[in-house]
Design a protein around this motif. Structure first.
Motif, PDB file in Angstrom:
ATOM      1  N   LYS A  52       0.818  -1.219   0.000  1.00 49.44           N
ATOM      2  CA  LYS A  52       0.000   0.000   0.000  1.00 49.44           C
ATOM      3  C   LYS A  52       0.846   1.261   0.000  1.00 49.44           C
ATOM      4  O   LYS A  52       0.453   2.272  -0.573  1.00 49.44           O
ATOM      5  N   VAL A  53       2.016   1.197   0.624  1.00 54.27           N
ATOM      6  CA  VAL A  53       2.912   2.357   0.646  1.00 54.27           C
ATOM      7  C   VAL A  53       3.223   2.812  -0.775  1.00 54.27           C
ATOM      8  O   VAL A  53       3.366   3.998  -1.050  1.00 54.27           O
ATOM      9  N   HIS A  54       3.287   1.864  -1.694  1.00 49.56           N
ATOM     10  CA  HIS A  54       3.640   2.177  -3.075  1.00 49.56           C
ATOM     11  C   HIS A  54       2.418   2.300  -3.986  1.00 49.56           C
ATOM     12  O   HIS A  54       2.554   2.325  -5.207  1.00 49.56           O
ATOM     13  N   GLY A  55       1.237   2.357  -3.406  1.00 50.27           N
ATOM     14  CA  GLY A  55       0.028   2.593  -4.179  1.00 50.27           C
ATOM     15  C   GLY A  55      -0.605   1.376  -4.814  1.00 50.27           C
ATOM     16  O   GLY A  55      -1.467   1.512  -5.682  1.00 50.27           O
ATOM     17  N   PHE A  56      -0.203   0.194  -4.405  1.00 57.14           N
ATOM     18  CA  PHE A  56      -0.783  -1.031  -4.952  1.00 57.14           C
ATOM     19  C   PHE A  56      -1.640  -1.710  -3.894  1.00 57.14           C
ATOM     20  O   PHE A  56      -1.264  -1.744  -2.723  1.00 57.14           O
ATOM     21  N   ASN A  57      -2.752  -2.280  -4.345  1.00 59.16           N
ATOM     22  CA  ASN A  57      -3.476  -3.134  -3.416  1.00 59.16           C
ATOM     23  C   ASN A  57      -2.727  -4.466  -3.371  1.00 59.16           C
ATOM     24  O   ASN A  57      -1.892  -4.750  -4.225  1.00 59.16           O
ATOM     25  N   PRO A  58      -3.000  -5.295  -2.362  1.00 56.00           N
ATOM     26  CA  PRO A  58      -2.239  -6.545  -2.229  1.00 56.00           C
ATOM     27  C   PRO A  58      -2.328  -7.462  -3.442  1.00 56.00           C
ATOM     28  O   PRO A  58      -1.346  -8.125  -3.794  1.00 56.00           O
ATOM     29  N   THR A  59      -3.480  -7.483  -4.111  1.00 58.38           N
ATOM     30  CA  THR A  59      -3.621  -8.354  -5.277  1.00 58.38           C
ATOM     31  C   THR A  59      -2.754  -7.866  -6.429  1.00 58.38           C
ATOM     32  O   THR A  59      -2.052  -8.653  -7.073  1.00 58.38           O
ATOM     33  N   ALA A  60      -2.788  -6.566  -6.693  1.00 56.89           N
ATOM     34  CA  ALA A  60      -1.963  -6.010  -7.775  1.00 56.89           C
ATOM     35  C   ALA A  60      -0.487  -6.240  -7.488  1.00 56.89           C
ATOM     36  O   ALA A  60       0.277  -6.645  -8.373  1.00 56.89           O
ATOM     37  N   TYR A  61      -0.091  -6.016  -6.231  1.00 56.72           N
ATOM     38  CA  TYR A  61       1.301  -6.252  -5.891  1.00 56.72           C
ATOM     39  C   TYR A  61       1.654  -7.728  -6.066  1.00 56.72           C
ATOM     40  O   TYR A  61       2.725  -8.071  -6.565  1.00 56.72           O
ATOM     41  N   GLY A  62       0.737  -8.610  -5.681  1.00 58.16           N
ATOM     42  CA  GLY A  62       0.968 -10.042  -5.828  1.00 58.16           C
ATOM     43  C   GLY A  62       1.207 -10.440  -7.270  1.00 58.16           C
ATOM     44  O   GLY A  62       2.090 -11.244  -7.578  1.00 58.16           O
ATOM     45  N   VAL A  63       0.413  -9.876  -8.188  1.00 57.71           N
ATOM     46  CA  VAL A  63       0.602 -10.150  -9.622  1.00 57.71           C
ATOM     47  C   VAL A  63       1.987  -9.687 -10.059  1.00 57.71           C
ATOM     48  O   VAL A  63       2.729 -10.422 -10.724  1.00 57.71           O
ATOM     49  N   LEU A  64       2.356  -8.464  -9.676  1.00 62.56           N
ATOM     50  CA  LEU A  64       3.663  -7.937 -10.050  1.00 62.56           C
ATOM     51  C   LEU A  64       4.791  -8.800  -9.479  1.00 62.56           C
ATOM     52  O   LEU A  64       5.773  -9.088 -10.165  1.00 62.56           O
ATOM     53  N   GLU A  65       4.625  -9.239  -8.231  1.00 64.44           N
ATOM     54  CA  GLU A  65       5.669 -10.043  -7.603  1.00 64.44           C
ATOM     55  C   GLU A  65       5.833 -11.390  -8.305  1.00 64.44           C
ATOM     56  O   GLU A  65       6.961 -11.847  -8.537  1.00 64.44           O
ATOM     57  N   VAL A  66       4.732 -12.037  -8.656  1.00 69.83           N
ATOM     58  CA  VAL A  66       4.816 -13.319  -9.367  1.00 69.83           C
ATOM     59  C   VAL A  66       5.588 -13.144 -10.672  1.00 69.83           C
ATOM     60  O   VAL A  66       6.491 -13.923 -10.993  1.00 69.83           O
ATOM     61  N   LEU A  67       5.257 -12.122 -11.423  1.00 71.99           N
ATOM     62  CA  LEU A  67       5.927 -11.891 -12.707  1.00 71.99           C
ATOM     63  C   LEU A  67       7.384 -11.482 -12.515  1.00 71.99           C
ATOM     64  O   LEU A  67       8.250 -11.853 -13.313  1.00 71.99           O
ATOM     65  N   TYR A  68       7.654 -10.737 -11.482  1.00 74.80           N
ATOM     66  CA  TYR A  68       9.017 -10.303 -11.175  1.00 74.80           C
ATOM     67  C   TYR A  68       9.903 -11.494 -10.807  1.00 74.80           C
ATOM     68  O   TYR A  68      11.038 -11.602 -11.252  1.00 74.80           O
ATOM     69  N   MET A  69       9.345 -12.390 -10.014  1.00 72.94           N
ATOM     70  CA  MET A  69      10.126 -13.527  -9.536  1.00 72.94           C
ATOM     71  C   MET A  69      10.204 -14.667 -10.554  1.00 72.94           C
ATOM     72  O   MET A  69      11.204 -15.368 -10.628  1.00 72.94           O
ATOM     73  N   LYS A  70       9.145 -14.859 -11.352  1.00 77.64           N
ATOM     74  CA  LYS A  70       9.074 -16.039 -12.224  1.00 77.64           C
ATOM     75  C   LYS A  70       9.107 -15.717 -13.710  1.00 77.64           C
ATOM     76  O   LYS A  70       9.129 -16.628 -14.527  1.00 77.64           O
ATOM     77  N   GLY A  71       9.044 -14.454 -14.084  1.00 74.56           N
ATOM     78  CA  GLY A  71       9.022 -14.102 -15.497  1.00 74.56           C
ATOM     79  C   GLY A  71       7.620 -14.267 -16.072  1.00 74.56           C
ATOM     80  O   GLY A  71       6.642 -14.437 -15.341  1.00 74.56           O
ATOM     81  N   ALA A  72       7.526 -14.240 -17.396  1.00 71.34           N
ATOM     82  CA  ALA A  72       6.236 -14.331 -18.085  1.00 71.34           C
ATOM     83  C   ALA A  72       5.490 -15.582 -17.644  1.00 71.34           C
ATOM     84  O   ALA A  72       6.090 -16.657 -17.520  1.00 71.34           O
ATOM     85  N   GLN A  73       4.195 -15.435 -17.414  1.00 68.83           N
ATOM     86  CA  GLN A  73       3.353 -16.535 -16.935  1.00 68.83           C
ATOM     87  C   GLN A  73       2.013 -16.505 -17.661  1.00 68.83           C
ATOM     88  O   GLN A  73       1.497 -15.429 -17.965  1.00 68.83           O
ATOM     89  N   PRO A  74       1.418 -17.674 -17.911  1.00 68.72           N
ATOM     90  CA  PRO A  74       0.038 -17.673 -18.404  1.00 68.72           C
ATOM     91  C   PRO A  74      -0.875 -17.037 -17.347  1.00 68.72           C
ATOM     92  O   PRO A  74      -0.667 -17.228 -16.146  1.00 68.72           O
TER      93      PRO A  74
ATOM     94  N   GLN B  12      -3.746 -17.750 -16.316  1.00 68.22           N
ATOM     95  CA  GLN B  12      -4.374 -18.711 -15.406  1.00 68.22           C
ATOM     96  C   GLN B  12      -3.421 -19.112 -14.279  1.00 68.22           C
ATOM     97  O   GLN B  12      -3.844 -19.310 -13.150  1.00 68.22           O
ATOM     98  N   GLN B  13      -2.132 -19.254 -14.594  1.00 70.61           N
ATOM     99  CA  GLN B  13      -1.169 -19.642 -13.562  1.00 70.61           C
ATOM    100  C   GLN B  13      -0.942 -18.530 -12.554  1.00 70.61           C
ATOM    101  O   GLN B  13      -0.731 -18.791 -11.372  1.00 70.61           O
ATOM    102  N   VAL B  14      -0.977 -17.285 -13.020  1.00 66.21           N
ATOM    103  CA  VAL B  14      -0.839 -16.159 -12.092  1.00 66.21           C
ATOM    104  C   VAL B  14      -1.978 -16.207 -11.084  1.00 66.21           C
ATOM    105  O   VAL B  14      -1.771 -16.105  -9.876  1.00 66.21           O
ATOM    106  N   GLY B  15      -3.188 -16.383 -11.574  1.00 69.95           N
ATOM    107  CA  GLY B  15      -4.344 -16.462 -10.685  1.00 69.95           C
ATOM    108  C   GLY B  15      -4.257 -17.624  -9.730  1.00 69.95           C
ATOM    109  O   GLY B  15      -4.559 -17.500  -8.541  1.00 69.95           O
ATOM    110  N   ALA B  16      -3.824 -18.773 -10.223  1.00 71.95           N
ATOM    111  CA  ALA B  16      -3.720 -19.959  -9.376  1.00 71.95           C
ATOM    112  C   ALA B  16      -2.680 -19.758  -8.272  1.00 71.95           C
ATOM    113  O   ALA B  16      -2.891 -20.167  -7.130  1.00 71.95           O
ATOM    114  N   GLN B  17      -1.570 -19.108  -8.598  1.00 67.55           N
ATOM    115  CA  GLN B  17      -0.531 -18.877  -7.596  1.00 67.55           C
ATOM    116  C   GLN B  17      -0.993 -17.912  -6.512  1.00 67.55           C
ATOM    117  O   GLN B  17      -0.545 -17.978  -5.376  1.00 67.55           O
ATOM    118  N   LEU B  18      -1.907 -17.011  -6.879  1.00 69.44           N
ATOM    119  CA  LEU B  18      -2.412 -16.034  -5.914  1.00 69.44           C
ATOM    120  C   LEU B  18      -3.752 -16.446  -5.327  1.00 69.44           C
ATOM    121  O   LEU B  18      -4.349 -15.695  -4.556  1.00 69.44           O
TER     122      LEU B  18
END
Length: 153
Positions: free
Chosen positions: A35-57, A59-65
């Motif tokens: 929240k400090v950076h203006g993201f809700n937890p879900t948006a940050y979670g999506v960014l973190e998954v892509l940051y850590m794992k690279g491009a993802q389908p 459906q897999q992003v949703g499943a991981q979160l």
């Protein structure tokens, strides 16, 4: 024999309540960091998954979160509008859509991820490094066991 079963059940219920309370306490640190950076937890979670794992389908992003597909699509739409990620079709199967961070998305995560990681590290600082390793192993075993029971009906 029933008494031993009741004791086991009570321990299981206590474990469940402790897990829930612990998750809530530690998660508050993660949420405040995003929240400090203006993201809700879900948006940050999506960014973190892509940051850590690279491009993802998608459906897999949703499943991981643990998100429903409609929620993931909405969040991805918003992040795409901000220029932080983009979609691309899979060359082998155009039904599959990947999402990946843009250069701006990478820069954003390069800036905010270290602070986020520090907040989480601080939140779990009550455990030694060995305790963290052991707890992670135990929780993974617990999750696998629960998943197996779910899969078997």
């Amino acid at each position: 024999m029933l008494e031993l079963q009741e004791i086991g059940t009570e321990r299981s219920l206590h474990l469940y309540r402790t897990l829930a309370k612990t998750f809530k306490s530690v998660n508050e640190h993660a949420v405040s960091g995003s929240k400090v950076h203006g993201f809700n937890p879900t948006a940050y979670g999506v960014l973190e998954v892509l940051y850590m794992k690279g491009a993802q389908p998608i459906q897999q992003v949703g499943a991981q979160l643990l998100l429903q597909s409609g929620n993931v699509t909405y969040v991805i739409d918003k992040l795409e509008q901000k220029g932080l990620l983009h979609r691309k079709h899979c060359p082998q199967d155009r039904r599959i859509i990947f999402v990946e961070l843009t250069e701006e998305g990478h820069r954003t995560m390069d800036d905010i991820y270290p602070g986020y990681a520090h907040k989480i590290d601080r939140a779990v600082s009550g455990l030694s490094e060995g305790d963290k390793t052991l707890l992670a192993e135990l929780l993974e075993r617990l999750a696998h066991g629960a998943d197996r029971l779910s899969a078997n009906g």
